[in-house]
Motif scaffolding. Structure first.
Motif, PDB file in Angstrom:
ATOM      1  N   ASP A 155      -6.436 -10.154  -0.128  1.00 44.34           N
ATOM      2  CA  ASP A 155      -5.392 -10.743  -0.973  1.00 44.34           C
ATOM      3  C   ASP A 155      -4.279  -9.730  -1.242  1.00 44.34           C
ATOM      4  OD1 ASP A 155      -6.763 -13.103  -1.079  1.00 44.34           O
ATOM      5  OD2 ASP A 155      -7.944 -12.497  -2.851  1.00 44.34           O
ATOM      6  N   ALA A 156      -4.674  -8.457  -1.410  1.00 45.03           N
ATOM      7  CA  ALA A 156      -3.678  -7.410  -1.672  1.00 45.03           C
ATOM      8  C   ALA A 156      -2.937  -7.073  -0.385  1.00 45.03           C
ATOM      9  CB  ALA A 156      -4.378  -6.172  -2.215  1.00 45.03           C
ATOM     10  N   PRO A 157      -1.709  -6.538  -0.507  1.00 43.83           N
ATOM     11  CA  PRO A 157      -0.996  -6.120   0.700  1.00 43.83           C
ATOM     12  C   PRO A 157      -1.806  -5.023   1.419  1.00 43.83           C
ATOM     13  CG  PRO A 157       0.414  -5.916  -1.235  1.00 43.83           C
ATOM     14  CD  PRO A 157      -0.942  -6.275  -1.730  1.00 43.83           C
ATOM     15  N   PRO A 158      -1.828  -5.030   2.745  1.00 49.01           N
ATOM     16  CA  PRO A 158      -2.670  -4.070   3.455  1.00 49.01           C
ATOM     17  C   PRO A 158      -2.231  -2.621   3.245  1.00 49.01           C
ATOM     18  CG  PRO A 158      -1.401  -5.429   4.998  1.00 49.01           C
ATOM     19  CD  PRO A 158      -1.164  -5.983   3.643  1.00 49.01           C
ATOM     20  N   ARG A 159      -3.212  -1.755   3.021  1.00 49.91           N
ATOM     21  CA  ARG A 159      -2.969  -0.319   2.977  1.00 49.91           C
ATOM     22  C   ARG A 159      -3.860   0.320   4.028  1.00 49.91           C
ATOM     23  NH1 ARG A 159      -5.162   1.505  -1.308  1.00 49.91           N
ATOM     24  NH2 ARG A 159      -5.556  -0.492  -2.332  1.00 49.91           N
ATOM     25  N   VAL A 160      -3.247   1.105   4.915  1.00 51.15           N
ATOM     26  CA  VAL A 160      -4.008   1.722   6.002  1.00 51.15           C
ATOM     27  C   VAL A 160      -3.793   3.226   5.937  1.00 51.15           C
ATOM     28  CG1 VAL A 160      -4.443   1.690   8.495  1.00 51.15           C
ATOM     29  CG2 VAL A 160      -3.461  -0.318   7.383  1.00 51.15           C
ATOM     30  N   HIS A 161      -4.892   3.979   6.054  1.00 51.61           N
ATOM     31  CA  HIS A 161      -4.759   5.437   6.056  1.00 51.61           C
ATOM     32  C   HIS A 161      -5.437   6.022   7.292  1.00 51.61           C
ATOM     33  CE1 HIS A 161      -4.071   9.415   4.449  1.00 51.61           C
ATOM     34  NE2 HIS A 161      -5.312   9.728   4.803  1.00 51.61           N
TER      35      HIS A 161
END
Lengths: 151, 416
Positions: B329-335
């Protein structure tokens, strides 16, 4: 088109062994606006026979544009291309390689043999039609070719 | 690939290691036995000499007891005693000394023994002659080691033969066994390699040659749609639509199969490559997807690794692309991070997406494996299979950890 005094249809020679592709190219050309006369050669030898006006082809005019597939029976596209480009009477005719292969070595080989351009057949029909139309318009209306190919 | 496979290395390594072992075992046996044997012989001889000296001393003692003052002048008497020992084989020299150590008498069995090399270590045993609790003289007895050396030489020749044969056995037997196993292994590797090449060739040719007829189906169905859409009944329109959809999907599958088979057949040589540069290029490529999903991509400083640049790019692109595609649901965060592990780098791509159930951790890397319907998430299920193949071609491993609903981390290793 290249000859201002010539009013007949533009002669196009399609060298292609797959009848499905022949028909598709015909359909695509039909959607174009240029008045043309399409002739088909099903293999490399027949293509050369037509171009050299051997036997039954003696009365035929030379084409204004050749659409050449690479993967052909008897004589393959590269051999046909080489024969055309080494023939004084034929070498000025623009040859467009129209093939499914996108392999780098095929592309290099074709240009080494003096192909006028190399086009990979798009898989998508709409793309294919667009490309055939653009070949037609570019080589038959945009480009200035030497007069007198027909001599 | 087969020329890269260092064949026969196991036996070569084994041979290098076996050589010192077998040589030392052989030498040890060849020399230890004779040395021990000589030492024992020497000890026995000393013991014998000691006992003889003792017996002699006792006999002289009796003489001294009878004639405490005169005994040393009674030459014939002690000569008689000493004469008895001339018959004992080993004894070569007997000497009688008075209390000051001055020699009274000496017998040498023969001059043949004197100064010979085998007597360099010849035991010379002495025993005191005691009278009235005082030392009245000494008996010194020398024995020859000639026989001992002869016997030792015999033992040496036997132990040399045994040691040498043992060394050869130790060296050659394991090698023979290993070579045989290696032969079988080579055959298996060859077979495996051939079947793998065949399979890749098959996949490539199949997908390549399938393109042609499929293009026909695709084109003519589309031509039908183009010419006759709306001119036939609604059933026909629907049928045409399904045919077009099928052909398009098959096209996708074939293209993916081609991509997959090309990982090994069309790969470039591995070179030193800045993975950080590759990653920034990939992020640039994914710009549209990143903007569309309002994704945030962060990364650490990435190392230089040995890789095929375009394949490393494809690997990053597939993993990051998936991380964005399977968002929650949250905007994607990629590390993206990398951790040094000696001669390897451990890369990780962490997201906050929907996660993967644990029973599918292995399965997701299979070709055309999908965990969702096409309506939920589009795609053929080739991405991770290609990732796995790329990592394996680079000699690394790929795996994942995930918590359903909160995110997945993909790990892969590359050579530094």
């Amino acid at each position: 088109m290249n000859d201002p005094y010539k009013c007949g249809p533009v002669e196009i020679l399609l060298v292609e062994d797959n009848p499905g592709d022949v028909r598709l190219t015909m359909e695509a050309l039909k959607e174009g606006k240029i008045y043309h006369n399409l002739r088909v050669a099903g293999d490399g030898e027949e293509a050369l026979a037509q171009l050299r006006r051997e036997g039954a082809h003696a009365e035929r005019p030379l084409p204004d544009l050749i659409l050449l597939d690479l993967n052909l029976p008897k004589k393959n596209g590269n051999e046909v291309l080489q024969s055309i480009k080494q023939d004084e009477a034929l070498k000025r005719i623009p040859v467009v390689i129209l093939t499914t292969s996108a392999a780098e070595q095929d592309v290099v080989m074709a240009y080494d043999l003096h192909a006028n351009c190399y086009i990979t057949k798009p898989v998508d029909l709409d793309q294919f039609i667009i490309i055939v139309k653009s070949i037609e318009s570019f080589w038959l209306t945009v480009v200035k070719l030497p007069a007198g190919i027909q001599q | 690939m087969p020329e890269e496979l260092q064949k026969r290395t196991i036996s070569q390594q084994l041979s290098r290691r076996l050589l010192p072992v077998s040589a030392s075992v052989g030498l040890l046996i060849a020399l230890l036995f004779p040395a021990t044997y000589y030492w024992l012989e020497h000890r026995t001889l000393r013991h014998t000499a000691n006992i003889y000296a003792q017996i002699l001393a006792e006999k002289v003692e009796r003489l001294v007891f009878k004639e405490p003052e005169l005994w040393r002048y009674q030459t014939y008497k002690y000569i008689e005693i000493l004469q008895d020992f001339k018959t004992v084989n080993e004894v070569t020299e007997i000497a009688l000394q008075d209390e000051t150590g001055k020699e009274i008498a000496e017998f040498s069995k023969s001059t043949a023994n004197a100064g010979k090399w085998w007597n360099w270590n010849a035991p010379a045993e002495s025993w005191p002659i005691i009278y009235n609790n005082r030392q009245a003289g000494t008996v010194v007895l020398k024995v020859s080691e000639r026989v001992a050396y002869l016997k030792t030489a015999a033992v040496l020749s036997v132990s040399l033969t045994i040691g040498l044969s043992l060394a050869l056995l130790i060296y050659r037997y394991p090698l023979r066994v290993v070579r045989k196993i290696e032969g079988e292994l080579d055959e298996t590797i060859d077979k495996l390699y051939r079947s793998n090449t065949d399979l890749e060739q098959f996949a490539y040719i199949a997908s390549h040659d399938l393109q042609e007829p499929l293009r026909m189906v695709n084109s003519y169905v589309k031509l039908l749609a183009r010419r006759y859409q709306g001119k036939l009944d609604s059933d026909a329109d629907e049928f045409i639509a399904f045919a077009v959809d099928g052909a398009v999907r098959m096209q996708g599958l074939i293209n993916d199969l081609l991509t997959y088979s090309r990982v090994n057949t069309r790969g470039n040589e591995l070179a030193r490559i800045d993975s950080g540069k590759i990653l920034t290029d990939v992020i640039q490529n994914l710009k549209l997807a990143i903007e569309e999903h309002k994704a945030t991509i962060t990364y650490d400083t990435l190392p230089t690794v040995s890789a095929d640049g375009s394949q490393l790019g494809q690997l990053f692109q597939n993993l990051i692309g998936n991380a964005i595609k399977f968002h929650g649901d949250a905007p994607p965060r990629v590390h993206i991070a990398a951790e040094n592990q000696g001669d390897k780098w451990l890369f990780s791509v962490r997201d906050n997406g929907i996660g993967i159930p644990s029973e599918a951790y292995q399965r997701v890397f299979n070709i055309f494996q999908r965990l969702h319907t096409r309506a939920e998430y589009p795609g053929t299920g080739i991405g991770l299979a290609v990732c796995k193949k790329i990592v394996e071609r680079h000699g690394g491993m790929i795996w994942l950890t995930s918590t359903e609903g909160s995110g997945t981390t993909f790990y892969f290793t590359l050579t530094a």
